[in-house]
Scaffold this motif. Structure first.
Motif, PDB file in Angstrom:
ATOM      1  N   ALA A 165       0.822  -1.205   0.000  1.00  0.00           N
ATOM      2  CA  ALA A 165       0.000   0.000   0.000  1.00  0.00           C
ATOM      3  C   ALA A 165       0.858   1.258   0.000  1.00  0.00           C
ATOM      4  N   ALA A 169       2.129   1.780  -3.452  1.00  0.00           N
ATOM      5  CA  ALA A 169       1.052   2.282  -4.309  1.00  0.00           C
ATOM      6  C   ALA A 169       0.804   3.763  -4.062  1.00  0.00           C
ATOM      7  N   GLY A 170       0.828   4.167  -2.792  1.00  0.00           N
ATOM      8  CA  GLY A 170       0.625   5.569  -2.470  1.00  0.00           C
ATOM      9  C   GLY A 170       1.723   6.449  -3.034  1.00  0.00           C
ATOM     10  N   ALA A 209       1.440   7.031  -6.689  1.00  0.00           N
ATOM     11  CA  ALA A 209       0.360   7.945  -7.056  1.00  0.00           C
ATOM     12  C   ALA A 209       0.703   9.405  -6.791  1.00  0.00           C
ATOM     13  N   LYS A 232      -0.726  16.166  -9.204  1.00  0.00           N
ATOM     14  CA  LYS A 232      -1.668  15.152  -8.728  1.00  0.00           C
ATOM     15  C   LYS A 232      -2.286  15.606  -7.403  1.00  0.00           C
ATOM     16  N   ASP A 277      -5.465  11.202  -4.714  1.00  0.00           N
ATOM     17  CA  ASP A 277      -4.895  10.125  -5.532  1.00  0.00           C
ATOM     18  C   ASP A 277      -4.060   9.172  -4.672  1.00  0.00           C
ATOM     19  N   ILE A 278      -3.313   9.741  -3.719  1.00  0.00           N
ATOM     20  CA  ILE A 278      -2.532   8.917  -2.801  1.00  0.00           C
ATOM     21  C   ILE A 278      -3.468   8.089  -1.921  1.00  0.00           C
ATOM     22  N   HIS A 324      -6.568   7.220  -2.385  1.00  0.00           N
ATOM     23  CA  HIS A 324      -7.296   6.218  -3.162  1.00  0.00           C
ATOM     24  C   HIS A 324      -6.407   5.005  -3.451  1.00  0.00           C
ATOM     25  N   ALA A 325      -5.151   5.251  -3.818  1.00  0.00           N
ATOM     26  CA  ALA A 325      -4.247   4.145  -4.140  1.00  0.00           C
ATOM     27  C   ALA A 325      -3.969   3.284  -2.914  1.00  0.00           C
ATOM     28  N   ARG A 370      -7.305   1.330  -1.972  1.00  0.00           N
ATOM     29  CA  ARG A 370      -7.577   0.223  -2.895  1.00  0.00           C
ATOM     30  C   ARG A 370      -6.646  -0.951  -2.627  1.00  0.00           C
ATOM     31  N   SER A 371      -5.366  -0.654  -2.373  1.00  0.00           N
ATOM     32  CA  SER A 371      -4.400  -1.711  -2.105  1.00  0.00           C
ATOM     33  C   SER A 371      -4.743  -2.462  -0.815  1.00  0.00           C
ATOM     34  N   ALA A 379     -10.005   9.606  -5.667  1.00  0.00           N
ATOM     35  CA  ALA A 379      -8.999  10.124  -6.590  1.00  0.00           C
ATOM     36  C   ALA A 379      -9.430  11.481  -7.129  1.00  0.00           C
TER      37      ALA A 379
END
Length: 257
Positions: A136, A139-140, A143, A148, A152-153, A155-156, A159-160, A193
């Motif tokens: 995670a 992923a953050g 993003a 950005k 977006d961070i 959300h990433a 989701r992870s 996001a």
């Protein structure tokens, strides 16, 4: 306050970030079966002072805490996930230990956290939880970048973590960082996001996914600091400080090679 750092301050932040990473990895190597949490706190103090740096925690007294923290590192064992107050406890084989450290050097702070298992045991669910926070976090960071949104961070990360099967608490999350440890913007570990503040070069962020094995509810210890899972289940916490650049995001708290 959202602080945009000059290139000179970002350069100083790289030094602070390297120090934070070095201390955390040193503590990981010293945290063996029988090591006391108060020993870890003492070793961290020695390394901070030897580097001519300052602790962000000793005098830290936010509204949610019980007076000044009074220690140099957060030590969370098993079900303790955030703001773990070091105390007289000897680590046992299989303990899941989370260490969270923020340091100020030459006027710039950096913040990072690691979770790992002590000793020879490798409980599968604990390993999976640690790896989920690390995915995670990656992923953050992926993003993050100029133009950005903070969402977006979030959300990433969310989701992870959900893909890994974990519930998410958004009471505590990542944050801006710079000349002080905690700044705006707040970065929840779940979000939409495209929403929120648009990142710019010179912005520094501490991104920190954390999860509890079977709940999203926290309870606080009588010490007024340590936050645990409401069910007593194990927890994990991973964090890096990043700087937004013209091309993306630079991780400032990577372990020494």
């Amino acid at each position: 306050m959202i602080e945009i750092l000059s290139p000179a301050k970002v350069a100083r932040a790289r030094v602070t970030g390297a120090l934070v990473a070095e201390i955390l990895q040193t503590m990981k190597s010293r945290a063996v079966v029988g090591t006391n949490l108060l020993e870890i706190d003492g070793w961290v103090r020695e390394m901070i002072e030897a580097a001519g740096a300052e602790s962000c925690y000793v005098d830290y007294a936010p509204s949610f805490g019980n007076g000044p923290f009074g220690h140099y590192i957060c030590t969370g064992v098993n079900d303790a996930v955030l703001h773990g107050l070091p105390h007289d406890y000897a680590l046992a084989d299989g303990d899941l230990l989370s260490l969270d450290l923020a340091v100020l050097k030459d006027g710039v702070a950096a913040d990072a956290a690691i979770s790992f298992i002590v000793g020879e045991s490798r409980p599968a669910e604990s390993v999976a939880m640690i790896e989920a926070t690390e995915r995670a976090l990656a992923a953050g960071i992926a993003a993050a970048g100029p133009g950005k949104a903070i969402g977006d961070i979030s959300h990433a990360i969310g989701r992870s973590l959900r893909d890994s099967g974990y519930e998410i608490n958004t009471d505590f999350g990542g944050h801006g960082i710079g000349s002080t440890m905690h700044q705006d913007p707040h970065i929840p570990n779940a979000g939409r996001a495209g929403r929120g503040y648009r990142m710019r070069p010179g912005l520094m962020l501490a991104i920190e996914p954390w999860v509890m094995q079977d709940t999203d509810e926290l309870v606080m210890d009588p010490d007024g600091w340590t936050l645990r899972s409401a069910t007593g289940a194990r927890t994990a916490h991973t964090e890096h400080t990043i700087a937004i650049t013209g091309k993306g995001a630079e991780i400032l708290t990577l372990p020494p090679q």
